[in-house]
Scaffold this motif. Structure first.
Motif, PDB file in Angstrom:
ATOM      1  N   GLY A  80       0.800  -1.226   0.000  1.00 41.10           N
ATOM      2  CA  GLY A  80       0.000   0.000   0.000  1.00 41.10           C
ATOM      3  C   GLY A  80       0.831   1.272   0.000  1.00 41.10           C
ATOM      4  O   GLY A  80       0.539   2.215  -0.756  1.00 41.10           O
ATOM      5  N   PRO A  81       1.881   1.338   0.838  1.00 42.21           N
ATOM      6  CA  PRO A  81       2.700   2.558   0.848  1.00 42.21           C
ATOM      7  C   PRO A  81       3.318   2.896  -0.506  1.00 42.21           C
ATOM      8  O   PRO A  81       3.524   4.076  -0.815  1.00 42.21           O
ATOM      9  CB  PRO A  81       3.772   2.233   1.891  1.00 42.21           C
ATOM     10  N   ILE A  82       3.616   1.890  -1.316  1.00 41.09           N
ATOM     11  CA  ILE A  82       4.212   2.159  -2.630  1.00 41.09           C
ATOM     12  C   ILE A  82       3.244   2.971  -3.483  1.00 41.09           C
ATOM     13  O   ILE A  82       3.629   3.955  -4.133  1.00 41.09           O
ATOM     14  CB  ILE A  82       4.556   0.826  -3.329  1.00 41.09           C
ATOM     15  N   LEU A  83       1.978   2.557  -3.478  1.00 37.13           N
ATOM     16  CA  LEU A  83       0.959   3.265  -4.254  1.00 37.13           C
ATOM     17  C   LEU A  83       0.874   4.729  -3.844  1.00 37.13           C
ATOM     18  O   LEU A  83       0.904   5.638  -4.692  1.00 37.13           O
ATOM     19  CB  LEU A  83      -0.396   2.567  -4.065  1.00 37.13           C
ATOM     20  N   PHE A  84       0.793   4.983  -2.542  1.00 36.17           N
ATOM     21  CA  PHE A  84       0.591   6.369  -2.090  1.00 36.17           C
ATOM     22  C   PHE A  84       1.881   7.188  -2.151  1.00 36.17           C
ATOM     23  O   PHE A  84       1.822   8.412  -2.245  1.00 36.17           O
ATOM     24  CB  PHE A  84      -0.012   6.369  -0.684  1.00 36.17           C
ATOM     25  N   LEU A  85       3.033   6.516  -2.115  1.00 39.40           N
ATOM     26  CA  LEU A  85       4.277   7.255  -2.344  1.00 39.40           C
ATOM     27  C   LEU A  85       4.335   7.791  -3.776  1.00 39.40           C
ATOM     28  O   LEU A  85       4.771   8.928  -4.013  1.00 39.40           O
ATOM     29  CB  LEU A  85       5.479   6.345  -2.081  1.00 39.40           C
ATOM     30  N   ILE A  86       3.875   6.992  -4.721  1.00 35.94           N
ATOM     31  CA  ILE A  86       3.841   7.451  -6.114  1.00 35.94           C
ATOM     32  C   ILE A  86       2.857   8.605  -6.253  1.00 35.94           C
ATOM     33  O   ILE A  86       3.131   9.599  -6.955  1.00 35.94           O
ATOM     34  CB  ILE A  86       3.468   6.284  -7.043  1.00 35.94           C
TER      35      ILE A  86
END
Length: 479
Positions: free
Chosen positions: A454-460
């Motif tokens: 999940g953090p990868i998505l919101f980091l992008i």
């Protein structure tokens, strides 16, 4: 003492600016026009299960929402150009009639095909109504009241977010889902009366000689735009990552081609300075588009995160998401008194930084599985949009001369809708690639992979918001 001299003697409150000199009727148009769009946005999603149970056609449920969105974007895109030629009053009358007809057809539908026709008519009417509201702001209000108008409209969205799910439940349980459509009938009639009595009929574009070949090009241009939006929206229905990638890439390419073709036309739908990397209008539209894209992931997955990760009920998750709308409204009213261009430009920049902070807090909430940090991220996101959105829209509206102003202001709504569609498609692709959401799974997101992927998505998404912030700092200061 006259009203004008009193205004010079003491600063007027935002509410006073919206109601003095008979402008309360204009404000009522804004409330009803934008309010109907925002309420239908929340209500339609809430009643979807009841519609499918009654009419069937679960495999085509996608079209119930998407036809409305496509119609709204297409109608909103042409509104500014048409208003400059034939005036706002006949357009508003036509839009109100389309919305009225769509609501009646949808409420009386005995098959999914009839419902889809109603939704398309609703979308065409709503898209034009919202865009007309934006184009009328500079016609009906002085420039120092524009920030108050947008603060008012943010309040309308907040109220819709607060009462939308509850209203849908009451109407559906006391009668049926059809009541949601029929409730629009008196609203449409009110808008029709106000259009006839309040809206001016003046035009800006006095030219009458336009090549017929260029006029005919408007239909293939709109057709290309419709196909592009449809492909991007259809990503939400796809379950294969290669298909998702293909639909998104082709949709974006067709969208870029449609914009380029339109800007080369003698009768464009959008301003010629749109999407340039110089000037207030070009950069302002890029910032608006990128922020809409960056915020789409929260819209798509926020409620599901509340339910799957923290065990919230559907209603609790909906109101947790509504914190963004409530904070947006509070921040918008707080800064509505700001009139100096230097301060307004600074608030645009500060708002984008708050949105980045809110998105990064969403990343932290997933790492730590903390509901409170997630709620705090909603506050930061809402405050960021609240302090920047109204001044960003004001900058877009007043960046152009009168000849282009209608196109610029009318395109704000479709631009935001297109950004949300692109952002939702991109979020779906990234969620599938990272494992945050498994295509074809029963739940929208997976609890097992939430803290890792999940953090990868919101980091992008935070990175996209960061690009918007860089462009906001590049924007010339308003004068």
């Amino acid at each position: 003492m006259t009203i004008s001299s009193a205004a010079q003697a003491a600063p007027l409150s935002p509410f006073k600016k919206l109601t003095m000199d008979g402008r309360w009727l204009a404000s009522l148009i804004m409330i009803l026009g934008v309010g109907s769009a925002s309420m239908n946005n929340f209500l339609s999603s809430a009643i979807m299960p009841d519609i499918i149970r009654d009419l069937g056609g679960q495999q085509r449920a996608f079209w119930v929402l998407s036809l409305f969105q496509i119609g709204s974007i297409l109608a909103g895109t042409v509104t500014g150009s048409l208003k400059a030629r034939i005036g706002a009053r006949p357009l508003f009358i036509a839009a109100a009639l389309s919305f009225l007809a769509g609501s009646f057809v949808g409420g009386a539908a005995n098959s999914l095909e009839h419902l889809l026709l109603g939704r398309m008519l609703q979308g065409l009417g709503e898209g034009m109504i919202v865009s007309l509201c934006y184009t009328l702001i500079s016609d009906l209000y002085p420039e120092n009241a524009v920030s108050s108008v947008f603060a008012l409209l943010s309040g309308v969205w907040a109220v819709s977010a607060g009462i939308g799910p509850l209203t849908a439940g009451i109407l559906t349980e006391s009668w049926s889902w059809r009541a949601v459509f029929y409730a629009n009938l008196p609203l449409s009639l009110m808008l029709l009366v106000l259009a006839i009595t309040v809206i001016p009929s003046t035009t800006r574009d006095k030219s009458t000689s336009t090549q017929s070949s260029d006029k005919m090009s408007m239909f293939p241009r709109l057709g290309l735009l419709a196909v592009a939006v449809l492909l991007i929206a259809y990503v939400g229905e796809l379950r294969s990552l290669p298909h998702i990638t293909g639909a998104l890439v082709v949709g974006l390419l067709l969208l870029l081609l449609a914009v380029k073709w339109d800007k080369q036309s003698a009768t464009p739908f959008i301003p010629r300075s749109a999407f340039k990397f110089t000037g207030i209008l070009g950069l302002g539209m890029w910032v608006t588009l990128l922020l809409s894209i960056a915020s789409a992931a929260r819209v798509v997955y926020g409620a599901a995160m509340g339910q799957v990760l923290w065990g919230l009920s559907v209603t609790q998750a909906s109101y947790a998401m509504a914190i963004t709308a409530f904070t947006w409204t509070a921040a918008a009213w707080i800064v509505a008194r700001v009139q100096t261009p230097h301060a307004q430009t600074s608030l645009i920049r500060l708002g984008t930084l708050n949105i980045i902070a809110g998105t990064l807090l969403t990343v932290v909430s997933l790492y730590t599985m903390s509901l409170w940090i997630f709620l705090l991220s909603s506050v930061f996101n809402g405050a960021g949009f609240g302090m920047s959105s109204q001044f960003l829209k004001k900058a877009i509206i007043y960046a152009e001369t009168d000849d282009e102003r209608d196109r610029a202001s009318g395109f704000i709504g479709p631009l935001q809708a297109a950004g949300m569609a692109i952002g939702a498609a991109l979020a779906g692709l990234l969620a599938g690639l990272s494992g945050f959401s498994v295509p074809g799974a029963q739940d929208l997101i997976t609890l097992e992979n939430a803290s890792q992927s999940g953090p990868i998505l919101f980091l992008i998404m935070a990175g996209i918001a960061g690009i918007a912030a860089l462009l906001a700092f590049k924007m010339p200061r308003m004068v």
